[in-house]
Scaffold this motif. Structure first.
Motif, short mmCIF file in Angstrom:
data_model
loop_
_atom_site.label_atom_id
_atom_site.label_comp_id
_atom_site.label_asym_id
_atom_site.label_seq_id
_atom_site.Cartn_x
_atom_site.Cartn_y
_atom_site.Cartn_z
N ASP A 33 -41.46 -56.62 47.13
CA ASP A 33 -42.41 -57.58 47.84
C ASP A 33 -41.84 -57.98 49.07
OD1 ASP A 33 -39.97 -58.96 47.06
OD2 ASP A 33 -40.99 -60.60 46.07
N ALA A 34 -41.00 -57.32 49.64
CA ALA A 34 -40.26 -57.43 50.94
C ALA A 34 -41.05 -56.95 52.01
CB ALA A 34 -38.92 -56.77 50.99
N GLY A 35 -42.16 -55.99 52.16
CA GLY A 35 -43.01 -55.77 53.11
C GLY A 35 -42.19 -54.76 54.09
N CYS A 36 -41.38 -53.99 53.73
CA CYS A 36 -40.56 -53.11 54.52
C CYS A 36 -40.70 -51.36 54.03
CB CYS A 36 -38.94 -53.40 54.56
SG CYS A 36 -38.08 -53.38 52.81
N CYS A 37 -41.26 -51.54 52.85
CA CYS A 37 -41.54 -49.88 52.68
C CYS A 37 -42.75 -49.73 51.80
CB CYS A 37 -40.32 -49.78 51.24
SG CYS A 37 -38.76 -49.58 51.95
N VAL A 38 -43.18 -48.57 51.77
CA VAL A 38 -44.50 -48.31 50.81
C VAL A 38 -44.10 -47.57 49.73
CG1 VAL A 38 -46.78 -47.12 50.84
CG2 VAL A 38 -45.98 -48.15 53.10
N LEU A 39 -44.38 -48.13 48.34
CA LEU A 39 -43.66 -47.62 47.16
C LEU A 39 -45.20 -46.52 46.78
CD1 LEU A 39 -42.17 -50.39 45.34
CD2 LEU A 39 -41.10 -48.98 46.83
N VAL A 40 -44.81 -45.47 46.19
CA VAL A 40 -45.64 -44.61 46.04
C VAL A 40 -45.58 -43.95 44.50
CG1 VAL A 40 -46.65 -43.91 48.31
CG2 VAL A 40 -44.58 -42.63 47.01
N ARG A 41 -46.50 -43.40 43.78
CA ARG A 41 -46.29 -42.97 42.37
C ARG A 41 -45.38 -41.94 42.54
NH1 ARG A 41 -51.18 -43.33 40.83
NH2 ARG A 41 -51.94 -41.61 41.79
N SER B 9 -48.26 -39.80 48.41
CA SER B 9 -47.21 -39.82 49.61
C SER B 9 -47.72 -39.41 51.04
CB SER B 9 -46.11 -38.89 49.35
OG SER B 9 -45.45 -39.23 47.91
N ALA B 10 -48.55 -38.42 50.98
CA ALA B 10 -49.16 -38.03 52.38
C ALA B 10 -49.85 -39.03 52.62
CB ALA B 10 -49.83 -36.88 52.18
N ASP B 11 -50.82 -39.80 52.06
CA ASP B 11 -51.59 -40.83 52.28
C ASP B 11 -50.69 -41.92 52.81
OD1 ASP B 11 -53.71 -39.63 51.30
OD2 ASP B 11 -53.83 -40.83 49.46
N ALA B 12 -49.67 -42.26 52.55
CA ALA B 12 -48.77 -43.52 52.90
C ALA B 12 -48.26 -43.09 54.02
CB ALA B 12 -47.82 -43.75 51.80
N LEU B 13 -47.80 -41.83 54.29
CA LEU B 13 -47.00 -41.32 55.59
C LEU B 13 -48.32 -41.51 56.56
CD1 LEU B 13 -44.58 -38.52 54.11
CD2 LEU B 13 -43.98 -40.71 55.24
N ARG C 119 -46.97 -30.05 53.37
CA ARG C 119 -48.04 -29.09 53.41
C ARG C 119 -49.51 -30.14 53.43
NH1 ARG C 119 -48.28 -24.20 55.33
NH2 ARG C 119 -50.41 -24.26 55.88
N ILE C 120 -49.50 -30.98 52.63
CA ILE C 120 -50.92 -31.69 52.89
C ILE C 120 -51.16 -32.14 53.95
CG2 ILE C 120 -51.86 -33.84 51.85
CD1 ILE C 120 -50.42 -33.19 48.96
N LEU C 121 -49.96 -32.89 54.80
CA LEU C 121 -50.12 -33.39 55.92
C LEU C 121 -50.69 -32.31 57.07
CD1 LEU C 121 -47.47 -35.86 56.24
CD2 LEU C 121 -49.74 -36.49 56.14
N HIS C 122 -49.82 -31.15 56.93
CA HIS C 122 -50.17 -29.98 57.74
C HIS C 122 -51.58 -29.43 57.61
CE1 HIS C 122 -50.21 -25.66 59.02
NE2 HIS C 122 -49.25 -26.23 59.86
N ASP C 123 -51.93 -29.52 56.40
CA ASP C 123 -53.43 -29.06 56.04
C ASP C 123 -54.39 -30.02 56.58
OD1 ASP C 123 -52.26 -26.61 54.99
OD2 ASP C 123 -52.71 -27.53 52.89
#
Length: 375
Positions: free
Chosen positions: A307-315, A322-326, A205-209
């Motif tokens: 530390d593998a640089g293949c994912c973004v970890l979010v709170r 999560s929306a910021d990272a996506l 919803r955040i991304l949509h808005d």
């Protein structure tokens, strides 16, 4: 192998049973049918028909055990909690080696069961926390999906073998897959309880808005018709039905293609005790597909890929983060592609089933030879 759960379970069938088959150890699965149509696999499945519902599944456990015994096995691997008490009886009276697979931190998992009243969850969690290791101590070995769950069986004296839910190398997405324009932007696959669905919809919803036209694909596992209707109504109320493509009960063999049809994965796990021990299998599947994932920052995940640089970890539980990272990954395709390639290499080098199943195959061979030789 005997289970009251999915007959073509990603772990029990496609990792463990297929792993035995590939090593030349004859294996058969005894299980109840599920809601998906599966192509035939290399390991035969003996189906035990039961009425639908959780209680019927639990009460059918003796029938599953009898069907397994009818195959005259040298070793029985019980792969669901429902069968564990019967496994002890089987080991005691049939004198066949019996293994047990603890696929989850079940005491913690029960606390998440939304269909159970909250007081009942607490009581049942405590009961399982005592009964599961007591039963396991009377069997020949316990297999586990991660190191965290092993703590539930500390001191029982039964051998413990950790078999992580790593994918086979054949599931790796090739470089040519990255040249195809993905159909979706973000995907999620697996079960969708409220604990997962709420943060997922809030993030979408955040991304949509914000005006980010993200195309979502949700692949929901083991869904009946009434559950489909409830899920679609929940998405409709969130005003997101036109952004979501829903796929139900897809065979596991189709998952690599579905994941490669999306740019990113999303795993919004809540900050609950279970996820301080267990690792989500879907994380490894995204890595194999060469797709970066936005994942809750929880201890087992951080230790494995922090530390593998293949994912973004979010709170955990923070849809804004999560929306910021996506959004950042969707607007930086080159970075996302590099992260996906790191994940793919991680699976190719270390996190693959070929490297993982050897000790399990050796154990089954050893126990089966003991029966054959009268040991």
């Amino acid at each position: 192998m005997a289970t009251t759960q999915q007959p073509y379970h990603p772990r029990h069938y496609h990792l463990m049973a297929v792993g035995l088959h590939r090593a030349g150890v004859p294996a058969r699965m005894v299980a109840q049918p599920d809601h998906a149509e599966h192509p035939p696999g290399p390991v035969p499945v003996v189906f035990v028909e039961v009425s639908p519902g959780r209680l019927a599944r639990f009460l059918s456990a003796p029938r599953v055990i009898r069907a397994a015994l009818a195959l005259r096995p040298r070793v029985v691997h019980v792969t669901s909690l429902d069968l564990l008490p019967w496994a002890v009886l089987l080991r005691t009276f049939a004198r066949v080696p019996v293994l047990y697979d603890s696929n989850e931190d079940y005491p913690a998992d029960i606390l998440l069961k939304e269909w159970l009243p909250r007081p009942a969850r607490t009581v049942l969690s405590r009961v399982v926390g005592r009964v599961e290791p007591w039963c396991a101590a009377r069997l020949d070995a316990v297999t586990l999906a991660d190191e965290g769950t092993a703590a539930n069986f500390a001191g029982i004296g039964t051998p413990l073998i950790v078999i992580y839910n790593f994918p086979w190398l054949e599931m790796l997405g090739g470089a040519d897959a990255d040249d195809v324009e993905p159909e979706f932007d973000v995907s999620y696959h697996g079960s969708l309880p409220q604990l997962y669905l709420d943060p997922l919809l809030a993030t979408a919803r955040i991304l949509h808005d914000r005006g980010v036209p993200a195309r979502w694909c949700l692949v929901a596992r083991d869904y009946r018709d009434e559950e489909r209707s409830a899920l679609e109504e929940r998405i409709r109320r969130a005003g997101l039905l036109d952004r979501m493509t829903l796929r139900y009960n897809q065979p596991f063999t189709e998952m690599p293609g579905l994941l490669r049809a999306s740019r990113l994965g999303f795993i919004p796990l809540p900050d609950r005790p279970k996820f301080h021990r267990n690792l989500p299998r879907k994380l490894f599947e995204y890595l194999a597909a060469g797709r970066p994932a936005v994942v809750s920052d929880l201890p087992p995940i951080r230790r494995l890929v922090g530390d593998a640089g293949c994912c973004v970890l979010v709170r955990p539980g923070d849809p804004v983060e999560s929306a910021d990272a996506l959004q950042e990954l969707l607007t930086a395709p080159n970075r996302a592609r590099e992260m996906g390639e790191r994940g793919r290499r991680l699976v190719a080098d270390r996190l693959n089933a070929e490297r993982e199943v050897g000790p399990y195959v050796d154990l089954v061979r050893r126990l089966g030879a003991g029966v054959r030789n009268g040991g």
